[in-house]
Design an enzyme around this catalytic site. Structure first.
Site, PDB file in Angstrom:
ATOM      1  N   ARG A   1       0.969  -1.224  -0.097  1.00 37.75           N
ATOM      2  CA  ARG A   1       0.001  -0.004  -0.048  1.00 37.75           C
ATOM      3  C   ARG A   1       0.781   1.298  -0.039  1.00 37.75           C
ATOM      4  O   ARG A   1       1.910   1.256   0.603  1.00 37.75           O
ATOM      5  CB  ARG A   1      -0.723  -0.027   1.382  1.00 37.75           C
ATOM      6  CG  ARG A   1      -1.798  -1.103   1.217  1.00 37.75           C
ATOM      7  CD  ARG A   1      -2.969  -1.114   2.215  1.00 37.75           C
ATOM      8  NE  ARG A   1      -3.525   0.219   2.118  1.00 37.75           N
ATOM      9  CZ  ARG A   1      -4.845   0.448   2.071  1.00 37.75           C
ATOM     10  NH1 ARG A   1      -5.516  -0.578   1.736  1.00 37.75           N
ATOM     11  NH2 ARG A   1      -5.377   1.613   1.818  1.00 37.75           N
ATOM     12  N   SER A   2       0.373   2.054  -0.723  1.00 36.41           N
ATOM     13  CA  SER A   2       1.295   3.365  -1.094  1.00 36.41           C
ATOM     14  C   SER A   2       1.346   4.181   0.549  1.00 36.41           C
ATOM     15  O   SER A   2       2.057   4.962   0.692  1.00 36.41           O
ATOM     16  CB  SER A   2       0.671   4.289  -2.165  1.00 36.41           C
ATOM     17  OG  SER A   2      -0.383   4.745  -1.888  1.00 36.41           O
ATOM     18  N   SER A   3       0.295   4.055   1.253  1.00 42.74           N
ATOM     19  CA  SER A   3       0.191   4.735   2.572  1.00 42.74           C
ATOM     20  C   SER A   3       1.249   4.311   3.262  1.00 42.74           C
ATOM     21  O   SER A   3       1.799   4.914   4.159  1.00 42.74           O
ATOM     22  CB  SER A   3      -1.319   4.482   3.240  1.00 42.74           C
ATOM     23  OG  SER A   3      -1.511   3.098   3.325  1.00 42.74           O
TER      24      SER A   3
ATOM     25  N   ARG B   1       4.650   5.696   2.357  1.00 41.59           N
ATOM     26  CA  ARG B   1       4.878   6.917   2.680  1.00 41.59           C
ATOM     27  C   ARG B   1       5.273   7.149   4.261  1.00 41.59           C
ATOM     28  O   ARG B   1       6.091   8.145   4.600  1.00 41.59           O
ATOM     29  CB  ARG B   1       3.478   8.007   2.600  1.00 41.59           C
ATOM     30  CG  ARG B   1       3.380   8.047   0.838  1.00 41.59           C
ATOM     31  CD  ARG B   1       2.398   9.223   0.903  1.00 41.59           C
ATOM     32  NE  ARG B   1       1.172   8.573   1.157  1.00 41.59           N
ATOM     33  CZ  ARG B   1       0.136   7.998   0.372  1.00 41.59           C
ATOM     34  NH1 ARG B   1       0.462   7.690  -0.792  1.00 41.59           N
ATOM     35  NH2 ARG B   1      -1.195   7.715   0.736  1.00 41.59           N
TER      36      ARG B   1
ATOM     37  N   THR C   1       4.679 -14.876   2.257  1.00 40.36           N
ATOM     38  CA  THR C   1       5.749 -14.455   3.001  1.00 40.36           C
ATOM     39  C   THR C   1       6.058 -12.738   2.759  1.00 40.36           C
ATOM     40  O   THR C   1       6.238 -12.533   1.631  1.00 40.36           O
ATOM     41  CB  THR C   1       6.910 -15.356   2.959  1.00 40.36           C
ATOM     42  OG1 THR C   1       6.731 -16.626   3.575  1.00 40.36           O
ATOM     43  CG2 THR C   1       8.068 -14.719   3.907  1.00 40.36           C
ATOM     44  N   LEU C   2       5.883 -12.202   3.744  1.00 40.15           N
ATOM     45  CA  LEU C   2       6.099 -10.621   3.252  1.00 40.15           C
ATOM     46  C   LEU C   2       7.546 -10.131   3.819  1.00 40.15           C
ATOM     47  O   LEU C   2       7.896 -10.362   5.104  1.00 40.15           O
ATOM     48  CB  LEU C   2       5.058  -9.655   3.936  1.00 40.15           C
ATOM     49  CG  LEU C   2       3.622  -9.869   3.758  1.00 40.15           C
ATOM     50  CD1 LEU C   2       2.777  -9.160   4.638  1.00 40.15           C
ATOM     51  CD2 LEU C   2       3.364  -9.847   2.221  1.00 40.15           C
ATOM     52  N   GLU C   3       8.376  -9.808   2.930  1.00 36.24           N
ATOM     53  CA  GLU C   3       9.711  -8.941   3.424  1.00 36.24           C
ATOM     54  C   GLU C   3       9.216  -7.571   3.381  1.00 36.24           C
ATOM     55  O   GLU C   3       9.002  -6.591   2.553  1.00 36.24           O
ATOM     56  CB  GLU C   3      10.522  -9.271   2.169  1.00 36.24           C
ATOM     57  CG  GLU C   3      10.785 -10.507   2.020  1.00 36.24           C
ATOM     58  CD  GLU C   3      11.611 -10.888   0.608  1.00 36.24           C
ATOM     59  OE1 GLU C   3      11.434 -10.183  -0.343  1.00 36.24           O
ATOM     60  OE2 GLU C   3      12.273 -11.735   0.668  1.00 36.24           O
TER      61      GLU C   3
END
Length: 73
Positions: free
Chosen positions: A40-42, A45, A66-68
């Site tokens: 997400r761009s939020s 930022r 799996t999120l890096e």
């Protein structure tokens, strides 16, 4: 070296210049398609980059993502 962290209701403060691995809560399954995940761009930022490498999965993927995550600031 790793350790498991449960995110408490009040949140978690991430240290800058650190790479974190996370796992999605949602289980996904594809058959004939290439799955894709987007950050997400939020969050970007705020200085948190999600899926530092490719955001594409394999055809026929079944499971949790799996999120890096890299905390810039």
């Amino acid at each position: 070296r790793y350790r498991r962290l449960a995110i408490p209701p009040e949140g978690l403060i991430l240290s800058p210049s650190q790479l974190y691995l996370g796992r999605t809560v949602e289980y996904t399954e594809t058959h004939n398609l290439v799955p894709m995940i987007e950050g997400r761009s939020s969050l970007a930022r705020l200085g948190l980059f999600v899926h530092v490498t490719s955001g594409f999965g394999d055809v026929g993927f079944k499971g949790f993502w799996t999120l890096e995550m890299f905390a810039v600031q």
